[in-house]
Design an enzyme around this catalytic site. Structure first.
Site, PDB file in Angstrom:
ATOM      1  N   ARG A 237       2.378   5.999  -1.553  1.00  8.68           N
ATOM      2  CA  ARG A 237       1.153   5.836  -2.327  1.00  8.68           C
ATOM      3  C   ARG A 237       0.815   7.171  -2.976  1.00  8.68           C
ATOM      4  O   ARG A 237       0.934   8.232  -2.349  1.00  8.68           O
ATOM      5  CB  ARG A 237      -0.014   5.403  -1.431  1.00  8.68           C
ATOM      6  N   GLU A 266      -2.647   5.352 -11.316  1.00  9.05           N
ATOM      7  CA  GLU A 266      -1.471   4.677 -11.873  1.00  9.05           C
ATOM      8  C   GLU A 266      -1.898   3.852 -13.074  1.00  9.05           C
ATOM      9  O   GLU A 266      -2.895   3.126 -12.971  1.00  9.05           O
ATOM     10  CB  GLU A 266      -0.825   3.772 -10.826  1.00  9.05           C
ATOM     11  N   HIS A 285       5.744   3.062 -10.395  1.00  9.84           N
ATOM     12  CA  HIS A 285       5.595   2.226  -9.195  1.00  9.84           C
ATOM     13  C   HIS A 285       6.527   1.005  -9.255  1.00  9.84           C
ATOM     14  O   HIS A 285       6.069  -0.137  -9.314  1.00  9.84           O
ATOM     15  CB  HIS A 285       4.128   1.783  -9.040  1.00  9.84           C
TER      16      HIS A 285
HETATM   17  C1  DGY Z   1       4.044  -2.402  -1.654  1.00 13.13           C
HETATM   18  O1  DGY Z   1       4.577  -3.468  -1.359  1.00 13.13           O
HETATM   19  O2  DGY Z   1       3.226  -1.824  -0.931  1.00 13.13           O
HETATM   20  C2  DGY Z   1       4.435  -1.821  -2.979  1.00 13.13           C
HETATM   21  O3  DGY Z   1       4.116  -0.489  -3.080  1.00 13.13           O
HETATM   22  C3  DGY Z   1       3.743  -2.595  -4.066  1.00 13.13           C
HETATM   23  O4  DGY Z   1       2.368  -2.345  -3.989  1.00 13.13           O
END
Ligand code: DGY
Length: 326
Positions: A237, A266, A285
């Site tokens: 994250r 993001e 991401h």
């Molecule tokens: C997750 O599955 O946590 C990925 O980062 C998508 O948000």
């Protein structure tokens, strides 16, 4: 029962949800405001949720009809799990199916960063002409035998570690809140303090679960303790990394480079100075963005909704105590 799904998911999930006992509510335009999202959720018994709006006490107060939350992600940082548990609301995520895909992105970022690939691709795209082969330009670093440090050794970190061991015989060290003896033994990994992780890792890859106390955890004081040749990777994250401090640390040579699939916010804003750095690679991401992983996530998330409809516990429930507390 009425189920709210805020975005279309891969076909396999939509097929599982296509049942006579499910009345599916989905907005035409997936980019809905918080207020619109709440007003949809208020009409439903459960939600299959993709996205970042907070599922917290305010949400549960506003949407008392919602009795189960099926997340389309492995991460659950947008949910106040304690609050959900207090209210007896089961919450599920989509573990395992994205571990290989996400760790591929960590591995790819490691290579791209170590060989300045993102910067150089862009140079070619914008038409920079290389007049001659320059023996002292564009020098990356090799990874053979370098130490991989994992912050948060779980399923994704494990997949990253086995790739790094197989490709480059990288010794693995890790730091977790609690030791993971099973994966430690499987990998022959060494548990170290956070300080040791910082000063011994040549590649430091973040794979921990994010929670607010980790906001900006990787900051100037952390970067000061890293090796000058170190590469920082983050596919977990964006909130883990203080991007301003990262930029200053890179400019001061405190660490060598960074590969980020996740940023805060993001997408990363186009004027972020990190984007100009030749040893930084930023992706939008895409850790779980493969046909296989997203189909697996869709199947798990939809099956959790079906379990709820059938009065069964959610298969990948994050707070199974809601069932025993009943
Ligand atoms: C997750 O599955 O946590 C990925 O980062 C998508 O948000």
């Amino acid at each position: 029962m009425k189920i709210f799904i805020n975005k279309l998911i891969p076909e396999i999930g939509m097929q599982i949800l296509a049942r006579p006992d499910i009345d599916l509510l989905m907005p035409e335009n997936p980019e809905i405001s918080y207020e619109e999202w709440i007003s949809y959720c208020q009409q439903c018994d459960a939600i299959l949720n993709i996205g970042a709006y907070k599922i917290d006490a305010k949400f549960f107060d506003l949407c008392p009809s919602v009795k189960a939350v099926s997340l389309f992600s492995v991460g659950y940082d947008q949910v106040d799990l304690e609050e959900a548990t207090k209210r007896g609301i089961p919450v599920s995520n989509t573990p395992d199916v994205l571990s290989k895909a996400t760790s591929d992105i960590s591995f790819m970022l490691m290579l791209m960063t170590s060989r300045l690939a993102s910067f150089n691709t862009n140079q070619v795209r914008i038409g920079v002409r290389f007049k001659y082969f320059n023996p002292i330009a564009n020098l990356g670093q090799e990874l053979y035998g370098k130490t991989l440090g994992i912050f948060g050794l779980g399923r994704i970190g494990y997949e990253m570690a086995i790739k790094c061991q197989a490709a480059y015989q990288m010794p693995v060290i890790y730091h977790n809140r609690n030791r993971n003896m099973e994966l430690e033994e499987k990998l022959g990994a060494r548990y170290v303090s956070f300080e040791e992780l910082l000063n011994q890792s040549d590649v430091l890859s973040i794979h921990a679960n994010y929670s607010p106390e980790y906001h900006g955890y990787f900051n100037a004081s952390v970067f000061n303790q890293m090796k000058p040749n170190a590469i920082l990777l983050n596919t977990a994250r964006g909130g883990f990394v203080n991007e301003i401090d990262l930029d200053s640390a890179l400019n001061a040579g405190k660490l060598w480079g960074a590969g980020l699939d996740v940023t805060d916010p993001e997408p990363m804003l186009p004027d972020n100075p990190l984007l100009k750095h030749e040893r930084v690679c930023v992706l939008p991401h895409i850790g779980s963005a493969t046909i296989e992983a997203r189909s697996g996530m869709a199947r798990i998330a939809a099956e959790n909704i079906v379990a709820f409809i059938e009065g069964k516990p959610l298969n990948t429930c994050l707070n199974p105590e809601v069932y025993t507390n009943e």
